[in-house]
Design a protein around this motif. Sequence first.
Motif, PDB file in Angstrom:
ATOM      1  N   PRO A 103      12.308 -15.714  79.576  1.00 24.47           N
ATOM      2  CA  PRO A 103      13.202 -15.512  80.736  1.00 24.47           C
ATOM      3  C   PRO A 103      14.648 -15.933  80.451  1.00 24.47           C
ATOM      4  O   PRO A 103      15.587 -15.263  80.886  1.00 24.47           O
ATOM      5  CB  PRO A 103      12.566 -16.375  81.829  1.00 24.47           C
ATOM      6  N   ALA A 104      14.838 -17.038  79.736  1.00 21.68           N
ATOM      7  CA  ALA A 104      16.199 -17.467  79.405  1.00 21.68           C
ATOM      8  C   ALA A 104      16.885 -16.444  78.503  1.00 21.68           C
ATOM      9  O   ALA A 104      18.074 -16.138  78.677  1.00 21.68           O
ATOM     10  CB  ALA A 104      16.159 -18.835  78.725  1.00 21.68           C
ATOM     11  N   LYS A 105      16.146 -15.879  77.557  1.00 19.22           N
ATOM     12  CA  LYS A 105      16.709 -14.839  76.695  1.00 19.22           C
ATOM     13  C   LYS A 105      17.045 -13.597  77.500  1.00 19.22           C
ATOM     14  O   LYS A 105      18.071 -12.945  77.266  1.00 19.22           O
ATOM     15  CB  LYS A 105      15.704 -14.509  75.591  1.00 19.22           C
ATOM     16  N   LEU A 106      16.192 -13.268  78.474  1.00 16.67           N
ATOM     17  CA  LEU A 106      16.444 -12.086  79.302  1.00 16.67           C
ATOM     18  C   LEU A 106      17.700 -12.255  80.152  1.00 16.67           C
ATOM     19  O   LEU A 106      18.465 -11.297  80.335  1.00 16.67           O
ATOM     20  CB  LEU A 106      15.231 -11.817  80.200  1.00 16.67           C
ATOM     21  N   ILE A 107      17.940 -13.461  80.651  1.00 14.71           N
ATOM     22  CA  ILE A 107      19.156 -13.715  81.434  1.00 14.71           C
ATOM     23  C   ILE A 107      20.393 -13.489  80.571  1.00 14.71           C
ATOM     24  O   ILE A 107      21.374 -12.865  81.004  1.00 14.71           O
ATOM     25  CB  ILE A 107      19.131 -15.141  82.011  1.00 14.71           C
ATOM     26  N   ARG A 108      20.366 -13.975  79.343  1.00 12.66           N
ATOM     27  CA  ARG A 108      21.500 -13.771  78.449  1.00 12.66           C
ATOM     28  C   ARG A 108      21.702 -12.291  78.115  1.00 12.66           C
ATOM     29  O   ARG A 108      22.835 -11.810  78.036  1.00 12.66           O
ATOM     30  CB  ARG A 108      21.299 -14.579  77.159  1.00 12.66           C
ATOM     31  N   GLN A 109      20.597 -11.572  77.919  1.00 14.78           N
ATOM     32  CA  GLN A 109      20.706 -10.145  77.630  1.00 14.78           C
ATOM     33  C   GLN A 109      21.309  -9.387  78.807  1.00 14.78           C
ATOM     34  O   GLN A 109      22.194  -8.529  78.624  1.00 14.78           O
ATOM     35  CB  GLN A 109      19.328  -9.580  77.288  1.00 14.78           C
ATOM     36  N   ARG A 110      20.840  -9.701  80.018  1.00 12.18           N
ATOM     37  CA  ARG A 110      21.366  -9.010  81.195  1.00 12.18           C
ATOM     38  C   ARG A 110      22.830  -9.373  81.432  1.00 12.18           C
ATOM     39  O   ARG A 110      23.637  -8.529  81.845  1.00 12.18           O
ATOM     40  CB  ARG A 110      20.512  -9.367  82.423  1.00 12.18           C
ATOM     41  N   TYR A 111      23.187 -10.607  81.179  1.00 14.61           N
ATOM     42  CA  TYR A 111      24.587 -11.018  81.345  1.00 14.61           C
ATOM     43  C   TYR A 111      25.486 -10.280  80.347  1.00 14.61           C
ATOM     44  O   TYR A 111      26.565  -9.785  80.705  1.00 14.61           O
ATOM     45  CB  TYR A 111      24.697 -12.530  81.161  1.00 14.61           C
ATOM     46  N   ARG A 112      25.051 -10.170  79.104  1.00 11.66           N
ATOM     47  CA  ARG A 112      25.839  -9.459  78.103  1.00 11.66           C
ATOM     48  C   ARG A 112      25.876  -7.956  78.389  1.00 11.66           C
ATOM     49  O   ARG A 112      26.864  -7.287  78.091  1.00 11.66           O
ATOM     50  CB  ARG A 112      25.268  -9.728  76.705  1.00 11.66           C
ATOM     51  N   GLU A 113      24.826  -7.438  78.968  1.00  9.25           N
ATOM     52  CA  GLU A 113      24.826  -6.021  79.351  1.00  9.25           C
ATOM     53  C   GLU A 113      25.864  -5.753  80.430  1.00  9.25           C
ATOM     54  O   GLU A 113      26.595  -4.754  80.374  1.00  9.25           O
ATOM     55  CB  GLU A 113      23.435  -5.616  79.833  1.00  9.25           C
ATOM     56  N   ALA A 114      25.933  -6.634  81.423  1.00  8.36           N
ATOM     57  CA  ALA A 114      26.967  -6.494  82.444  1.00  8.36           C
ATOM     58  C   ALA A 114      28.356  -6.688  81.857  1.00  8.36           C
ATOM     59  O   ALA A 114      29.319  -6.021  82.255  1.00  8.36           O
ATOM     60  CB  ALA A 114      26.712  -7.504  83.574  1.00  8.36           C
ATOM     61  N   SER A 115      28.474  -7.580  80.867  1.00  7.81           N
ATOM     62  CA  SER A 115      29.766  -7.797  80.228  1.00  7.81           C
ATOM     63  C   SER A 115      30.213  -6.557  79.447  1.00  7.81           C
ATOM     64  O   SER A 115      31.403  -6.243  79.398  1.00  7.81           O
ATOM     65  CB  SER A 115      29.684  -9.014  79.297  1.00  7.81           C
ATOM     66  N   ASP A 116      29.270  -5.854  78.848  1.00 10.39           N
ATOM     67  CA  ASP A 116      29.608  -4.612  78.142  1.00 10.39           C
ATOM     68  C   ASP A 116      30.136  -3.555  79.099  1.00 10.39           C
ATOM     69  O   ASP A 116      31.034  -2.781  78.754  1.00 10.39           O
ATOM     70  CB  ASP A 116      28.389  -4.080  77.392  1.00 10.39           C
ATOM     71  N   GLN A 117      29.567  -3.488  80.301  1.00 14.12           N
ATOM     72  CA  GLN A 117      30.065  -2.551  81.299  1.00 14.12           C
ATOM     73  C   GLN A 117      31.504  -2.882  81.694  1.00 14.12           C
ATOM     74  O   GLN A 117      32.337  -1.992  81.871  1.00 14.12           O
ATOM     75  CB  GLN A 117      29.162  -2.552  82.531  1.00 14.12           C
ATOM     76  N   ILE A 118      31.791  -4.168  81.841  1.00 22.18           N
ATOM     77  CA  ILE A 118      33.156  -4.584  82.183  1.00 22.18           C
ATOM     78  C   ILE A 118      34.107  -4.277  81.030  1.00 22.18           C
ATOM     79  O   ILE A 118      35.261  -3.881  81.238  1.00 22.18           O
ATOM     80  CB  ILE A 118      33.174  -6.079  82.546  1.00 22.18           C
ATOM     81  N   LYS A 119      33.636  -4.441  79.804  1.00 19.68           N
ATOM     82  CA  LYS A 119      34.473  -4.146  78.649  1.00 19.68           C
ATOM     83  C   LYS A 119      34.844  -2.667  78.598  1.00 19.68           C
ATOM     84  O   LYS A 119      35.907  -2.298  78.099  1.00 19.68           O
ATOM     85  CB  LYS A 119      33.735  -4.558  77.371  1.00 19.68           C
ATOM     86  N   LYS A 120      33.987  -1.810  79.122  1.00 13.30           N
ATOM     87  CA  LYS A 120      34.260  -0.369  79.153  1.00 13.30           C
ATOM     88  C   LYS A 120      35.168   0.033  80.314  1.00 13.30           C
ATOM     89  O   LYS A 120      35.470   1.217  80.464  1.00 13.30           O
ATOM     90  CB  LYS A 120      32.953   0.406  79.244  1.00 13.30           C
TER      91      LYS A 120
END
Length: 323
Positions: A213-230
């Motif tokens: 679950p902790a790894k999944l939170i980091r993955q989802r956070y980075r996924e949202a960060s990639d959207q912001i980067k775009k």
Amino acid sequence: MVELVPVISGIVQAARHLRLRQPRTPHLFDCSSHLKFRKSSTMQLAGHRSIAGQRPCAARTAVKQVRVAPVQAGKSHKGRWSAMDAGNDTSDDQQDIARGRGMVDELFQGWGGTAGTANAIMSSTDYLSQAAKTFNNIEDGFYISPAFLDKITIHIAKNFMDLPKIKVPLILGIWGGKGQGKTFQCALAFKKLGISPIVMSAGELESGNAGEPAKLIRQRYREASDQIKKGKMCSLFINDLDAGAGRMGEATQYTVNNQMVNATLMNIADNPTNVQLPGVYKNEEIPRVPVICTGNDFSTLYAPLIRDGRMEKYYWNPTREDR
């Protein structure tokens, strides 16, 4: 009669020369050489007939006139890969590799079923995020509380702004009684703001494997960060955080995943621009992502997580007008 012998011999030589130079395929016929030969043979025949004192163009020759089609402007040739020609290719080059089926020998193309080289390994849905949420199914006209909308809007705006010497909490915790419409109001606010958040639920905060679950939170956070980067506004939305990471009583088992979820959220709140996956230790700065959580009782969470520097609490108690 003697004077016609050169004429007849010229016709025979022209027919023989034409038969020897005739190509096997009609579409590869050289029109320019044929026209040059016909012109020279016609001039030769006219010379023989003028010597004999006869009017030229009296007899028909065996050579037929070739009509040359006008050359079309632009690219008119189509190759064997017609689907890839300019102006005709409307498919995805990375996905649609099945269009080459049958163009190569089966010895090199592999099995014709699902294991051949002409079969796509991944479908287009594999590239789509499983956590990205759109609210196109919600119709317009639903009531949004102005206070609720202002709270979410201000929280998201503060996290996207560069405010020097001001500590902005990364997490907005919306808590209140059951059935008060917290999740639905968040969905309406996200649709109003034009944001497609990355959504997590309480069931994803526990797993049979330690640390997942902790790894999944980091993955989802980075996924949202990639959207912001775009260039797209995005947010991480966690439903019922207290149900997945809180302690409901003595009968509730407190696992290592509960500890890791609370610790990961604390670490992300302290370093929102440096969130790495487990095992990656490079210093890479990523865009900041506002986090919004809902729950019924945040007192069940780890106390340092709900402090004001990390989480801004908002108690949602709809008024009579909101109801």
